[in-house]
Design a protein around this motif. Structure first.
Motif, short mmCIF file in Angstrom:
data_model
loop_
_atom_site.label_atom_id
_atom_site.label_comp_id
_atom_site.label_asym_id
_atom_site.label_seq_id
_atom_site.Cartn_x
_atom_site.Cartn_y
_atom_site.Cartn_z
N THR A 1 -1.51 10.51 -2.59
CA THR A 1 -1.63 9.90 -1.26
C THR A 1 -2.67 10.64 -0.43
O THR A 1 -3.47 10.02 0.28
CB THR A 1 -0.27 9.90 -0.54
N ILE A 2 -2.67 11.96 -0.52
CA ILE A 2 -3.66 12.76 0.22
C ILE A 2 -5.06 12.43 -0.27
O ILE A 2 -5.98 12.21 0.54
CB ILE A 2 -3.37 14.27 0.06
N MET B 1 -6.01 9.68 -1.76
CA MET B 1 -6.31 8.30 -1.42
C MET B 1 -6.72 8.20 0.06
O MET B 1 -7.66 7.49 0.41
CB MET B 1 -5.07 7.42 -1.67
N LYS B 2 -6.05 8.93 0.97
CA LYS B 2 -6.39 8.91 2.40
C LYS B 2 -7.77 9.50 2.65
O LYS B 2 -8.47 9.06 3.56
CB LYS B 2 -5.35 9.70 3.21
N SER B 3 -8.15 10.47 1.85
CA SER B 3 -9.46 11.10 2.05
C SER B 3 -10.59 10.31 1.38
O SER B 3 -11.75 10.61 1.58
CB SER B 3 -9.45 12.53 1.52
N GLY B 4 -10.25 9.32 0.57
CA GLY B 4 -11.26 8.49 -0.06
C GLY B 4 -11.73 9.01 -1.40
O GLY B 4 -12.66 8.48 -1.99
N ASP C 1 3.03 14.49 2.22
CA ASP C 1 2.50 13.44 1.36
C ASP C 1 2.30 13.97 -0.06
O ASP C 1 2.05 15.17 -0.28
CB ASP C 1 1.14 12.96 1.89
N ALA D 1 -7.16 3.35 -4.44
CA ALA D 1 -5.78 2.91 -4.27
C ALA D 1 -5.23 2.29 -5.55
O ALA D 1 -4.07 2.47 -5.90
CB ALA D 1 -5.68 1.93 -3.11
#
Length: 168
Positions: A147-148, A150-153, A143, A157
């Motif tokens: 993206t990393i 964004m996935k972790s918060g 990723d 986004a």
């Protein structure tokens, strides 16, 4: 398991071709099996003779051995029955295992060979599974940093989309 099966196959072949006065040497698995077979036979010969073991003795061991449940039981103990004292002293001709050795080896092979073959199958399956897992690791792309985050918060986004549009 496969080594045990191979050595028992060799013993089975030697027993089939050996004359009655030739002694075929025990393999490692047989030493343990013969001790347990003899002990169980002598422990149950004058007691309860039901179950798998005595069914095997009655059906598979040679009738000429005279060691079946009809000949050797609490009511009648024929002279052809194996003698525990002689067996313990090393007279193998008086041991139940030796009197029924061909049938016991054949039965033990019937148990050991499928276990060995299953072991080979499991090894091949696990190796294939490991190779496929490694291929999957190499196939999946890494990723992007946004993206990393964004996935972790840690990154919104909307901010990520805006950054990607500005980079294009």
């Amino acid at each position: 398991m496969l080594n045990t099966a191979e050595s028992l196959q060799a013993v089975k072949g030697e027993l089939a071709s050996a004359k009655s006065n030739i002694t075929v040497e025990y393999v490692d698995a047989e030493r343990s099996l013969s001790t347990k077979f003899n002990d169980y036979y002598f422990d149950t010969v004058t007691g309860s003779q039901d179950g798998y073991f005595w069914k095997f003795v009655d059906e598979s061991c040679p009738k000429s051995s005279g060691m079946g449940s009809d000949d050797c039981n609490v009511d009648s103990y024929a002279t052809t029955c194996p003698d525990e004292a002689s067996c313990d002293d090393g007279a193998s001709a008086q041991c139940p295992y030796d009197l029924c050795r061909r049938a016991a080896v054949t039965r033990f092979l019937g148990i050991v060979e499928p276990i060995g073959e299953y072991g080979i199958f499991v090894c091949i399956f696990e190796t294939a599974l490991m190779i496929l897992t490694c291929c999957l690791i190499c196939f999946n792309p890494r990723d992007a940093e946004q993206t990393i985050l964004m996935k972790s918060g840690n990154f919104a986004a909307d901010d990520a989309r805006a950054k990607i549009k500005s980079a294009v």
